[in-house]
Write a protein that holds these residues in place. Structure first.
Motif, short mmCIF file in Angstrom:
data_model
loop_
_atom_site.label_atom_id
_atom_site.label_comp_id
_atom_site.label_asym_id
_atom_site.label_seq_id
_atom_site.Cartn_x
_atom_site.Cartn_y
_atom_site.Cartn_z
N SER A 191 7.12 39.67 55.52
CA SER A 191 7.29 40.63 56.60
C SER A 191 5.95 41.26 56.97
CB SER A 191 8.28 41.71 56.17
OG SER A 191 8.45 42.67 57.18
N ASN A 192 5.60 41.23 58.24
CA ASN A 192 4.31 41.74 58.68
C ASN A 192 4.42 42.24 60.11
OD1 ASN A 192 3.55 39.46 60.59
ND2 ASN A 192 3.83 38.31 58.69
N LEU A 193 3.34 42.78 60.62
CA LEU A 193 3.33 43.36 61.96
C LEU A 193 3.06 42.33 63.05
CD1 LEU A 193 1.33 46.62 61.18
CD2 LEU A 193 3.80 46.37 61.45
N GLY A 194 2.72 41.10 62.66
CA GLY A 194 2.46 40.07 63.67
C GLY A 194 1.24 40.36 64.51
N LEU A 195 0.23 41.04 63.93
CA LEU A 195 -0.97 41.40 64.68
C LEU A 195 -2.16 40.50 64.37
CD1 LEU A 195 -1.06 45.32 64.64
CD2 LEU A 195 -0.98 43.84 66.65
N SER A 196 -2.40 40.24 63.09
CA SER A 196 -3.55 39.41 62.74
C SER A 196 -3.28 37.96 63.09
CB SER A 196 -3.87 39.54 61.25
OG SER A 196 -2.89 38.87 60.47
N PRO A 197 -4.32 37.18 63.38
CA PRO A 197 -4.10 35.75 63.66
C PRO A 197 -3.37 35.04 62.53
CG PRO A 197 -6.32 36.40 64.30
CD PRO A 197 -5.73 37.57 63.58
N ARG A 198 -3.69 35.38 61.29
CA ARG A 198 -3.04 34.76 60.14
C ARG A 198 -1.53 35.01 60.18
NH1 ARG A 198 -5.27 33.90 55.07
NH2 ARG A 198 -7.03 35.18 55.73
N ASP A 199 -1.14 36.27 60.42
CA ASP A 199 0.28 36.61 60.41
C ASP A 199 1.01 35.99 61.60
OD1 ASP A 199 0.01 38.03 58.10
OD2 ASP A 199 -0.13 39.98 59.06
N ARG A 200 0.36 35.94 62.76
CA ARG A 200 1.01 35.33 63.91
C ARG A 200 1.22 33.83 63.68
NH1 ARG A 200 -2.17 35.49 68.31
NH2 ARG A 200 -3.96 36.56 67.41
N ALA A 201 0.26 33.20 63.02
CA ALA A 201 0.41 31.77 62.71
C ALA A 201 1.57 31.53 61.75
CB ALA A 201 -0.89 31.22 62.13
N ILE A 202 1.65 32.35 60.70
CA ILE A 202 2.74 32.20 59.73
C ILE A 202 4.09 32.45 60.40
CG2 ILE A 202 3.81 33.32 57.74
CD1 ILE A 202 1.06 33.59 56.50
N ASN A 203 4.18 33.51 61.19
CA ASN A 203 5.46 33.83 61.83
C ASN A 203 5.92 32.71 62.75
OD1 ASN A 203 5.40 36.27 60.53
ND2 ASN A 203 4.88 37.49 62.32
N TYR A 204 4.96 32.15 63.49
CA TYR A 204 5.35 31.08 64.43
C TYR A 204 5.73 29.80 63.68
CZ TYR A 204 5.19 27.57 68.06
OH TYR A 204 5.51 26.54 68.90
N ALA A 205 4.88 29.39 62.74
CA ALA A 205 5.14 28.13 62.04
C ALA A 205 6.42 28.19 61.23
CB ALA A 205 3.96 27.78 61.14
#
Length: 660
Positions: free
Chosen positions: A564-578
């Protein structure tokens, strides 16, 4: 939460305007006044950018809508003072330590109409840290904190601190002003460089905190009668660990600038270690209670020698620090407290991030003399300060979001809620009734504040805009209806931050303008069907089917709850999407379930090769065989995701390999 200490009756001896009480600073300035490629983020109150000391400063305000804040209250007093110690121009009323460095101003607290400082939650602080890292910060100054007996941050803040460690970003945080052996967050985290306060003679200030865990990663810096800028154009002398932290951040920025200008690799770990290794300890210069010195007193010249020495080695220190951070960040953390402030109110922390100063703010403030004219709010017809070529003050920034959660709604104000009652909605708190009302009056969806929540905590407002806004509102209604019917577990909201919104409970959250192309519901039954097909009719196959369905549900739960994350950092956005891309997840799980494998870990790292203009990350899903853990190799499936736009895209096929 610590209670504020009463202000002392006598003001500190006035410091000489235009000087900084930092021994060895001239030697450092002979090497560098800073480098524009070294960005220092100030997470504090709003900053009065019209102050003359910022005339030539390279400052950028990181607000969701790019605005500057007109706050001239207590939060701005603190934020302006701290920022001036870093970025004030040479020869001006406040000469900053690193005036040639780039400054990122990230307001995290403000003054309310009653004069009190509005608190900042750990979630808000985490969001600000990630925003600073996304915009290139190499150093983050946090002159604030929260008394916390365990010293453990909430998950969102913990993840933001780990992001800084992974991206080699130095966080400098004040030790706190309670005068006790007590912990503050974020200073308590092992990855943070902690700063306490000392007087001109090198003696620890009585207010400076000194818990045992600070003693191998904290140092003292000047923190008494520190002259800085005040909103409205004046100056003020204040004392406390807040301003000692700003001094260390400035020195660290110059050391990084020297690294760059000498052709060295810019290393936050190396600078952190140089400051700690160069500190003057109790063995060299004794004091009554050596515990209060932490690792020692700031020595600018010795820290510089560690940086410019040709024999200086950083690998071991960096490795040890990385291991220290990794080992300390594993335990689950829960805390509901708000962050306390070092708005130096007579030498103590106020009970909220930003806190409050005594009503009679002049003439004595935190051992400092405040000229009344310097603190008075500007008149309504005051002309704005001219912008300079070097200042990007108030420049609009584009913050991408790809967040996961569930959809909820709010009305913002009681008046807005009552307006729905007048329209015939008998119970606005009933989501089924609200959806029926919106089905009959779809235009009313714009008057509802749609909210993305994670485990009931609001993290974003969702406000559709543009030519496809109506389609986005329809999608939000579909999501809510699906959640009520248990057909939707979670949803994805991609888009761009576009301002803030205040909820009915008073909480303020950033607003995302969503891109309808990437608004999807995330459903366990849907993924099960995509991977396994319909449930077989033969009873003999039900058990195997149900087992595999349980594994997929476990996968989704782990993605949402563990990552669970804020979806702000590139790393977190990549994980959330993949992790939520139904097609790719189906491909991976078809392979994993066929071989009786289970999910072990989900990680992401920046891709070594990427197309021009892209921001590519390799997301790795690692599986293991629970029945033959030691005899069988683990299997890694890799997605490459480009997150340079609001809607991430996959690059190339899913690739797989075994690891032993």
């Amino acid at each position: 939460m610590g209670q504020p200490i009463v202000a002392e009756a006598a003001a500190a001896p006035p410091a000489v305007p235009g000087t900084l009480p930092i021994e060895g600073l001239e030697r450092l300035w002979a090497e560098s006044r800073g480098d524009p490629d070294v960005a220092v983020a100030v997470l504090d109150g709003p900053v009065d950018l019209s102050h003359p000391c910022f005339e030539r400063a390279r400052l950028e305000v990181l607000e969701p809508d790019g605005r500057t804040d007109g706050d001239r209250g207590l939060a701005a007093l603190h934020g302006t003072h701290v920022a001036s110690l870093l970025f004030g121009g040479p020869g001006g009323p406040v000469p900053g330590i690193a005036p040639e460095c780039r400054g990122l101003i990230v307001p995290v607290f403000r003054t309310d109409p009653r004069g009190a400082v509005v608190p900042c939650s750990q979630l808000d602080l985490a969001r600000a840290i990630v925003r600073a890292v996304n915009h290139g910060a190499r150093i983050i100054n946090i002159s604030g904190g929260q008394l916390e007996t365990t010293g453990e941050p909430e998950p969102a803040l913990r993840d933001a601190l780990r992001l800084c460690a992974a991206e080699d970003v130095l966080i400098v945080a004040a030790a706190g002003n309670d005068g006790c052996e007590c912990l503050h967050l974020p200073a308590a985290d092992p990855s943070v460089l902690v700063v306490g306060a000392m007087d001109a003679g090198g003696e620890p200030l009585a207010l400076s905190n000194w818990p045992e865990s600070y003693r191998d990663r904290g140092l003292l810096a000047p923190g008494e009668a520190i002259v800085g800028a005040a909103p409205g154009g004046g100056t003020i002398a204040l004392a406390g660990t807040s301003f000692a932290a700003a001094i260390v951040s400035g020195v660290a920025a110059l050391l990084m600038s020297i690294q760059r200008q000498r052709g060295q690799r810019v290393s936050a770990h190396a600078v952190r270690q140089a400051l700690l290794d160069g500190a003057v300890g109790c063995d060299e210069s004794p004091t009554a209670d050596c515990r209060r010195l932490l690792a020692g007193r700031l020595s600018v010249e010795r820290a510089l020698a560690h940086i410019i020495s040709p024999t200086h080695v950083t690998t071991e220190a960096e490795t040890a620090m990385a291991e220290h951070i990794d080992s300390s960040a594993q335990s689950p953390v829960r805390s509901s407290n708000r962050l306390g402030s070092y708005l130096e109110n007579g030498g103590g922390d106020a009970p909220a991030w930003g806190g409050h100063l005594p009503p009679a703010v002049a003439p004595v403030v935190e051992r400092g003399v405040l000229p009344p004219a310097a603190f008075s709010a500007p008149t309504s017809d005051a002309a704005p300060a001219p912008k300079t070529a070097g200042c990007s003050c108030g420049a609009k920034t584009r913050t991408l979001v790809y967040a996961l959660g569930q959809i909820d709604y709010d009305f913002g104000t009681e008046a807005n809620r009552d307006s729905f009652l007048q329209q015939g909605l008998e119970n606005p708190a009933d989501p089924q009734a609200l959806l029926a009302h919106l089905d009959a009056s779809p235009w009313a969806a714009e008057s509802v504040i749609w909210v993305l929540v994670q485990e009931t905590t609001p993290i974003y407002g969702v406000r559709p805009a543009g030519p496809f806004a109506l389609a986005a509102y329809d999608r939000l209604r579909e999501f809510l209806r699906g959640q009520l019917a248990d057909d939707v577990s979670h949803v994805s909201i991609p888009g761009v931050e576009s301002g803030e919104v205040t909820l009915l409970n008073g909480q303020t959250v950033p607003v995302v303008a969503p891109d309808v192309r990437g608004m999807y519901s995330w459903s366990t039954p849907a993924l099960v069907k995509a991977v396994l097909g319909p449930r077989p009719r033969a009873n003999g196959k039900h058990a195997d089917y149900d087992r595999q369905r349980g594994e997929i549900g476990n996968f989704l739960d782990r993605v949402y709850y563990e990552l669970s994350n804020l979806g702000l950092s590139p790393r977190d956005r990549a994980i959330n999407y993949a992790a939520t891309n139904a097609f790719q997840a189906a491909v991976v799980y078809q392979r994993a379930l066929k071989d009786c494998m289970r999910l072990d870990a989900i990680t992401a790292e920046r891709s070594r090769v990427c197309r021009p203009g892209a921001d590519c990350w390799d997301v790795k899903l690692t599986f293991f065989d629970p029945c033959h853990r030691h005899e069988r190799a683990r299997v890694v499936h890799r997605f490459t995701v480009d997150v340079s736009e609001a809607i991430p895209v996959t690059v190339g096929p899913v690739r797989s390999w075994e690891i032993y």
